[in-house]
Design an enzyme around this catalytic site. Structure first.
Site, PDB file in Angstrom:
ATOM      1  N   TRP A  10      48.733  37.385  41.685  1.00 36.18           N
ATOM      2  CA  TRP A  10      50.149  37.497  41.302  1.00 36.18           C
ATOM      3  C   TRP A  10      50.337  37.832  39.823  1.00 36.18           C
ATOM      4  CZ3 TRP A  10      52.633  32.564  43.946  1.00 36.18           C
ATOM      5  CH2 TRP A  10      52.640  32.759  45.338  1.00 36.18           C
ATOM      6  N   HIS A  97      38.994  39.059  34.806  1.00 35.00           N
ATOM      7  CA  HIS A  97      39.864  40.168  35.193  1.00 35.00           C
ATOM      8  C   HIS A  97      39.966  41.139  34.007  1.00 35.00           C
ATOM      9  CE1 HIS A  97      43.413  42.462  36.222  1.00 35.00           C
ATOM     10  NE2 HIS A  97      43.189  42.112  37.478  1.00 35.00           N
ATOM     11  N   GLU A 169      36.828  46.221  40.377  1.00 35.19           N
ATOM     12  CA  GLU A 169      38.156  46.770  40.111  1.00 35.19           C
ATOM     13  C   GLU A 169      38.058  47.838  39.026  1.00 35.19           C
ATOM     14  OE1 GLU A 169      41.436  43.774  41.244  1.00 35.19           O
ATOM     15  OE2 GLU A 169      40.748  43.262  39.252  1.00 35.19           O
ATOM     16  N   GLY A 175      47.074  48.797  38.955  1.00 32.56           N
ATOM     17  CA  GLY A 175      48.500  48.939  38.658  1.00 32.56           C
ATOM     18  C   GLY A 175      48.919  50.375  38.392  1.00 32.56           C
ATOM     19  N   SER A 215      45.190  49.043  43.079  1.00 32.88           N
ATOM     20  CA  SER A 215      46.184  49.749  43.903  1.00 32.88           C
ATOM     21  C   SER A 215      45.886  49.701  45.401  1.00 32.88           C
ATOM     22  CB  SER A 215      46.353  51.189  43.417  1.00 32.88           C
ATOM     23  OG  SER A 215      46.826  51.194  42.076  1.00 32.88           O
ATOM     24  N   GLY A 236      46.989  43.192  43.602  1.00 34.47           N
ATOM     25  CA  GLY A 236      48.010  42.816  42.630  1.00 34.47           C
ATOM     26  C   GLY A 236      49.397  43.112  43.161  1.00 34.47           C
ATOM     27  N   GLY A 237      49.950  44.250  42.782  1.00 36.73           N
ATOM     28  CA  GLY A 237      51.335  44.618  43.098  1.00 36.73           C
ATOM     29  C   GLY A 237      51.725  44.378  44.550  1.00 36.73           C
TER      30      GLY A 237
END
Ligand code: PGA
Length: 253
Positions: A10, A97, A169, A175, A215, A236-237
């Site tokens: 989040w 991260h 990642e 993002g 993504s 994420g998003g």
């Protein structure tokens, strides 16, 4: 078979009311993770206890912290320790991260300390690795990720390394709406597994879940997760919308 994991990250989003509603929407949906699957929500520190209580008794749903400090305890105002996480019943924690590496200058060596402390307390580290765009464009991504693995993980014993989860990642995909192709993800995941196999042996490397992040969306998750070395995603998003995250959970292997 390795554990297949859908992990929501989040980041610094949502009020506590929105967070509670999002969790309720996901857990009340018709998703029952299989024995071999795990759904993890990496939530902001102030929501850890609320989120963990909401998921109490739900098998194969877990809460993660997004970060932890690399010292046991003491005069570190504003930081959060592994003991604190453990005492709240938290059993996962993101480590390294790329946003923490970039904005908070976290180094591979500091991450090794965090991982060590987490494992001592039986909290599973989700170790994030991945290359920025210039490294990818120079074709140096394998070397870059290998160095991250060596410097942060290779002090671990065989018994310890099987307890971690890795998330690959690529920084340029986070993002940005730009996802690695299924082939790019599979190639890097297979490379990571080969690096682990060289150090710890193939049997051990085959036990470690490697998630893809960057993504991941409801529309591309199925194809990404279908690759043999991709064991789910760090999202994420798309994890901020219940329906999207539910779709992603449903396409886990
Ligand atoms: P994204 O973020 O899915 O929004 O690209 C992934 C992550 O940073 O973990």
């Amino acid at each position: 078979m390795r554990k297949q994991i859908a992990a929501a990250n989040w980041k610094m989003n949502l009020t506590v009311q929105q967070a509670e509603q999002l969790l309720k929407d996901v857990i009340s949906a018709d998703v029952q993770p299989g024995e071999n699957q795990e759904i993890v929500f990496a939530v902001p520190f102030p929501y850890l206890d609320m989120a963990n209580n909401l998921l109490a008794g739900k098998s194969n749903f877990s809460i993660a912290a997004q970060n932890v400090y690399h010292k046991i305890s003491g005069a570190y105002t504003g930081e959060v320790s592994v003991d604190m996480l453990y005492s709240l019943g938290i059993r996962y924690c993101l480590v390294g991260h790329s946003e923490r590496r970039e904005y908070f200058k976290e180094t591979n060596h500091e991450l090794a300390e965090k991982i060590n402390l987490l494992l001592l307390q039986q909290v599973t580290p989700v170790f994030c690795c991945g290359e920025p765009l210039d490294i990818r464009e120079a074709g140096e991504q394998n070397k870059h990720v290998e160095t991250q693995l060596i410097e942060s993980l290779f002090l671990l014993s065989s018994e310890q390394i099987v307890k971690i989860v890795i998330a690959y990642e690529p920084v340029w995909a986070i993002g940005s709406g730009k996802t690695a192709t299924t082939q790019e993800a599979q190639d890097m995941h297979a490379y990571i597994r080969s690096v682990l196999a060289d150090k710890y042996g193939k049997d051990i490397a085959d036990l470690i879940s490697i998630l893809y992040g960057g993504s991941v969306k409801a529309g591309n998750a199925k194809e990404l997760f279908s690759s043999p070395d991709v064991d789910g995603g760090l999202v994420g998003g798309a994890s901020l919308m219940a329906q999207d995250f539910i779709q992603i959970i449903k396409v886990l292997k």
